[in-house]
Motif scaffolding. Structure first.
Motif, mmCIF file in Angstrom:
data_model
loop_
_atom_site.group_PDB
_atom_site.id
_atom_site.type_symbol
_atom_site.label_atom_id
_atom_site.label_comp_id
_atom_site.label_asym_id
_atom_site.label_seq_id
_atom_site.Cartn_x
_atom_site.Cartn_y
_atom_site.Cartn_z
ATOM 1 N N ASP A 91 -10.139 -95.071 43.898
ATOM 2 C CA ASP A 91 -10.084 -95.413 42.479
ATOM 3 C C ASP A 91 -11.138 -94.636 41.691
ATOM 4 O O ASP A 91 -10.863 -94.139 40.595
ATOM 5 N N ASP A 92 -12.349 -94.522 42.274
ATOM 6 C CA ASP A 92 -13.394 -93.737 41.618
ATOM 7 C C ASP A 92 -12.976 -92.276 41.496
ATOM 8 O O ASP A 92 -13.169 -91.646 40.450
ATOM 9 N N LEU A 93 -12.389 -91.740 42.564
ATOM 10 C CA LEU A 93 -11.925 -90.354 42.535
ATOM 11 C C LEU A 93 -10.822 -90.176 41.491
ATOM 12 O O LEU A 93 -10.807 -89.194 40.749
ATOM 13 N N ILE A 94 -9.916 -91.140 41.415
ATOM 14 C CA ILE A 94 -8.833 -91.080 40.427
ATOM 15 C C ILE A 94 -9.422 -91.079 39.016
ATOM 16 O O ILE A 94 -8.983 -90.310 38.154
ATOM 17 N N LEU A 95 -10.432 -91.929 38.779
ATOM 18 C CA LEU A 95 -11.063 -91.946 37.462
ATOM 19 C C LEU A 95 -11.711 -90.605 37.140
ATOM 20 O O LEU A 95 -11.584 -90.100 36.021
ATOM 21 N N GLN A 96 -12.389 -90.015 38.132
ATOM 22 C CA GLN A 96 -12.996 -88.699 37.916
ATOM 23 C C GLN A 96 -11.928 -87.658 37.612
ATOM 24 O O GLN A 96 -12.079 -86.845 36.687
ATOM 25 N N LEU A 97 -10.852 -87.684 38.390
ATOM 26 C CA LEU A 97 -9.789 -86.706 38.182
ATOM 27 C C LEU A 97 -9.096 -86.920 36.836
ATOM 28 O O LEU A 97 -8.714 -85.953 36.173
ATOM 29 N N LYS A 98 -8.924 -88.173 36.432
ATOM 30 C CA LYS A 98 -8.329 -88.444 35.125
ATOM 31 C C LYS A 98 -9.223 -87.889 34.025
ATOM 32 O O LYS A 98 -8.735 -87.292 33.061
ATOM 33 N N HIS A 99 -10.543 -88.100 34.171
ATOM 34 C CA HIS A 99 -11.474 -87.593 33.165
ATOM 35 C C HIS A 99 -11.407 -86.066 33.111
ATOM 36 O O HIS A 99 -11.353 -85.481 32.023
ATOM 37 N N ARG A 100 -11.395 -85.425 34.273
ATOM 38 C CA ARG A 100 -11.285 -83.963 34.314
ATOM 39 C C ARG A 100 -9.970 -83.502 33.697
ATOM 40 O O ARG A 100 -9.934 -82.509 32.965
ATOM 41 N N SER A 101 -8.910 -84.229 33.988
ATOM 42 C CA SER A 101 -7.610 -83.876 33.424
ATOM 43 C C SER A 101 -7.639 -83.984 31.897
ATOM 44 O O SER A 101 -7.110 -83.123 31.194
ATOM 45 N N GLN A 102 -8.263 -85.034 31.390
ATOM 46 C CA GLN A 102 -8.372 -85.198 29.942
ATOM 47 C C GLN A 102 -9.199 -84.070 29.334
ATOM 48 O O GLN A 102 -8.852 -83.544 28.273
ATOM 49 N N LEU A 103 -10.295 -83.690 30.040
ATOM 50 C CA LEU A 103 -11.106 -82.575 29.544
ATOM 51 C C LEU A 103 -10.306 -81.285 29.522
ATOM 52 O O LEU A 103 -10.358 -80.531 28.542
#
Length: 182
Positions: A91-103
């Protein structure tokens, strides 16, 4: 006192003999009943011992099964905890990846504006060199400006990104305005 008549004595003797016979019969029956009761008591004692042994075996089997189930429960709880930790990490990795995707999405959306800004800066550099003014082409500032100009031309010529219709119209308007003003 007078002696009892012989008939009474015979009747009394017959009665005593019948009582004695009856007593012997009852004693024989009592012995047989005691034997039966003793046999039944011994049988009950044996059955009681067998049932106690079976009950102890069941208790031991139940205790072993409870211990095995407790061990499985403990193992399952450890596995569940490991899985929960893995889920939390993912879940933490997914949140990081979502943030990177948004960036990255924001960067991709901003790219046309950055391309326009770089092209405006390049155009501004071309306009800033006045005729008759000497600019040292060997100066580090001039080299940096040429490098920026080159990058701006490369970026503005690169069309591998998509622009919406509004952005295309905006870009055409910007080129028209800056192309006509001096």
């Amino acid at each position: 006192m007078s002696a009892p008549p012989a008939l009474q004595i015979r009747e009394a003797n017959a009665h005593l003999a019948a009582l004695h016979g009856r007593l012997a019969e009852l004693e024989r029956r009592l012995g047989a009943a005691e034997g039966t009761v003793r046999g039944q008591a011994e049988s009950l004692i044996r059955k009681d011992a067998e049932l106690r042994a079976a009950l102890e075996d069941l208790q031991a089997a139940k205790d072993r099964e409870i211990a095995a189930l407790q061990e499985r429960l403990s193992s399952s709880e450890e596995t569940i905890q490991k899985l929960l930790n893995q889920i939390q990490e993912k879940d933490d990795l997914i949140l990081q990846l979502k943030h990177r995707s948004q960036l990255l999405t924001k960067i991709c959306r901003s790219r046309p504006a950055l391309d326009n800004l770089l092209s405006y800066m390049a155009e501004g550099e071309q306009l800033s060199s006045f005729p008759g003014s000497q600019s040292s082409s060997n100066s580090p500032i001039h080299e940096g400006l040429q490098e920026t100009d080159c990058m701006a031309n490369q970026i503005s010529n690169n069309k591998d990104f998509s622009l919406s219709e509004d952005e295309l119209e905006e870009q055409d308007l910007d080129k028209t305005l800056f192309g006509t003003t001096v």
